[in-house]
Design an enzyme around this catalytic site. Sequence first.
Site, PDB file in Angstrom:
ATOM      1  CB  SER B 341      -0.939   0.011   1.220  1.00 42.94           C
ATOM      2  OG  SER B 341      -1.802  -1.090   1.142  1.00 42.94           O
ATOM      3  CG  HIS B 384     -13.114   1.118   2.579  1.00 48.08           C
ATOM      4  ND1 HIS B 384     -12.427   0.094   1.959  1.00 48.08           N
ATOM      5  CD2 HIS B 384     -12.466   1.365   3.743  1.00 48.08           C
ATOM      6  CE1 HIS B 384     -11.394  -0.253   2.697  1.00 48.08           C
ATOM      7  NE2 HIS B 384     -11.403   0.497   3.816  1.00 48.08           N
ATOM      8  CB  CYS B 397     -10.284   2.160  -0.003  1.00 49.95           C
ATOM      9  SG  CYS B 397     -11.435   1.326  -1.105  1.00 49.95           S
TER      10      CYS B 397
END
Lengths: 379, 661
Positions: B341, B384, B397
């Site tokens: 991420s 989400h 997300c």
Amino acid sequence: MSFMEYRLKLAPSGIAKVFYIHWALILVLIAIAAIGWLMLYSIAGGDIDTWALPQIKRFGMGLGLMFFVAFIPIWFWRSMSGVSYLVAMLLLLVVHFFGTVGMGAQRWIDLGFMRLQPSELMKVTLVMVLAAYYDWLDDKKVSRPLWVIIPVVLILVPTYLVLKQPNLGTAMMLVLGGAGVMFAAGVSLWYFGVVGLLGGGGIAAVITSEGTPWQLLHDYQYKRIHTFLDPSADPLGTGYNIIQAKIALGSGGWAGKGFMQGTQSRLNFLPEKHTDFIFTTLGEEFGFIGAISLLALYTLVLVFCIIAAIQNRDRFSQLLIIGVAMNFFLYLAVNLAMVMGMAPVVGVPLPLLSYGGSATLVILLAFGLVQSAIVHRPR
Amino acid sequence: MRRAPRDTEATSRSVTRRALLMGGGMAAMVAALGARMRFLGVEQADQFRLLAEENRVSIRLIPPARGLIQDRNGKLIAGNEQNYRVVITRENAGKTDAEVEDVLNRLSNIIPMTAEDLADAMKELNPRVNSAFVPITVAERLNWGDFSKVAINAPALPGVTPESGLSRVYPRDFDFAHVVGYVGPVSEKDLEGLREAQVETGAPIDPLLMIPKFQIGKIGVEKWMEDTLRGTAGTKRIEVNHVGRVMRELAREEGVKGKDLRLTIDADVQNFVQARLGEESAACVVMDVNNGDIIAAVSSPSFDPNLFVRGISSTDYRALTEHDHRPLANKVVQGAYPPGSTFKMVTALAALEAGVIDENTVVRCPGYIEMGGIRFNCWKRGGHGPVNLKRGLSESCDVFFYDISQRVGIDKMAEMGNKLGLGLRHDLPMSAISAGIMPNKAWKQETKGQDWVIGDTINASIGQGFVLATPLQLAVMAARIASGRQVAPRIVHSVNDIAVPIAEVDGINLDGSKLRAVQMGMYEVMNGPHGTGRGSRIADPTMQMCGKSGTAQVRNFSESEKLSGARKNESLPWRLRDHALFVGFAPADAPRYAVSVVVEHGGGGSAVAGPIARDALLRALTGGMPPLSAYPESQRGTIETQQNAMQLRKPDGSLPAESKV
């Protein structure tokens, strides 16, 4: 019996002999020896005890021996020739057989105070016996084959024993020294010519046979020959000695590096520098001037001897002096040629300079005989 | 037999004739000998004099002192210590083995020597093994006391000589093993490489390298700055004898000392981070966002470089090579990890820059997307809901980035990645620097011979798939996002106190507002109410940090796992667990330091890597042990315990008594 006996009364006797001794010759011999002591002192790094002092002592002893021999009439020595030859021969046999029994390659007999090399002694006695032989022999028979064979046998028997030790250098000296006396005695030049031709042919055969199935020498012997012809081919192996010797001599230049300043000898690059290669140190430290001076002194000795031989009318004395001079010459010529790279390394000392007892004593003994011949010369 | 006088006259004349003939022959030979003497001693004298000098004089090199390596504040990292050793020369020690053994026994009464040492020395002193004039080292690294005892007792120890030389030493051993590396003797392989270089470039080989056991840099700064550190050899002319024994020194010319290096690294921060990483298989880089100075570059676990200088034992070496945490590898530049991420900023910036989204673009996250019959999950299985950029980053997300990456395309993403320092080899004086992988369509075609598919883009958008980055690259990325400038990492601060100029720093040509949108997202990660990094935020308002965590998968999920959801990391064997990653910078309003942390198989990025990054940033910012006031109140107790347990170096660089060694 010779001519001398008719005029015995003319030969000096008693203390008067002192005045007939060839003092100049003795001085030159001492000068040569002194150069040797100086070099031995230098090679030991400025230490007199290592080599110089023992050598001086031996020389002193030899000098005493020389005077002793000189004062004894030459006809006594002539009559002792055969006996001394046999004694030397016996000693050689002793060494020869002790060697074969298993005491190793032994060349000397320990006398306690020194080691005597019978082969050295043989050089003198051979000259004596040959001189006596030709003194005895009728002049007209000198070149007759039968009478030539006898001295050849006298030469070759000890030569064979010496060669078996093995000591190629001394064997060669015996042959050449003996041949010198024969030559002086008047043996026909034809013999020398034939032997020379045969020798040359032999050398040619040896060289051309290398590498063929029937080659005459061992491989290592050929290797020595090659090393002599081109030392740089094996600079760290067998060629090392010759190369380093030449460097030492050459680097001395005109006047040398100075006493005790020779780097080649002081730093141990030189091999055998106190014995066979002592001349290289002289050349390095005193240069061309030093080397040529020594050569001049040696030449003077030879000149004195030849003059003495010519002046003398006693055949034994003449041949003896020439024989001794020939031996002396052979020593110095072979040694100098060897260290200067003109001859293969055969292990011949430089007379009166190289460290060693037997050689010095025998040389002085021989010159004692020469002096005796001079002193007792019929005048 | 009696002869008439006439006869004898005649024979005597014959002898005279022959004698003169022989005399002539002798004279010829004497003349030849004289000519030869002249030839050698006069005509060729110069040549032979030269040869005699060559025999006698030998030129020996004097090794120069190697340059020191210091940290940015002048603390010593690599120095030279006096190495006191004892050597024995056989020829002076004694003629027989018994005499030599006697000397050794006397020596062992003075200095510590084991029976094994004595046996080794005896073996080395055997004249068949080593020449009798060669000095054999029998004891090394003696202390001054023992050394002077040997010197005082020298008369009773024939052949024994106390000697001193310089030897490399690393006082901060473990901390700089990867950055600075170590020195070792020149190997045949080193020389082979140099010879090849010589053929190519014509650069001559430094004669110093021919000295047996001369020490050169083997890895790290020691290797890559070798030419600067080495210095130039001095020479001494010595006289040697026929066996090469030194007789005396004739002349001496001193060499030039190697240049001293000052690194950008702060040794104390480095030490703090090293201690903080502990025995984790991890890497952490702290970097100045304005000039690229690397403040700390830590790879863990580490090793003691001094072992290599002294000659590492095979058991020690095997322990290092067989360790599954790979202590010998410099993970900072060599380790290439899927960034996970932490890569999302690249996707976001690429999309913003391409104009395919803006900060208000909303993507609906149902927990997954389906593409070509393959389902790509969001980490949050429930989804989400509507997500904009800020929320996409702060709550990480995945679907948001799956979506925008399809809009912008891989080539634009790769371009942005390169701009931020990914997929490029950053030039530092370190060994085996990896370029990582920043894939695009051409790359895949070239290396795999396959067309790029949309699934590849989707994987890449969250830093998985083909993307690989090193901790250094991640720190550079964070620094460039923080400063908006193309800062280049550097590690050498100055050479001999002459500062190395900082490379030109261009803006990365990003629209300021777009950069700020991403920075805001990273701020929210740490400080927003639902931020994934909230647990490792900095409470002190003057030092608040921005960051992004990442958790990178190191294995492919099986079909059943895809359905049932990933297993908990804790239940997996260590080497199958996820990598924990974190990038960030602080203070948020005026960034000074960027940080990257990778903990191999550490688990969750925010839980494992984030706190480390925070501690490292605080340590760099505050210049001392981070104050507890900087931490959220609820964590202070834990932090205090953790801080007290850290084994930090004393100011002189030594470890406290109970060291971690």
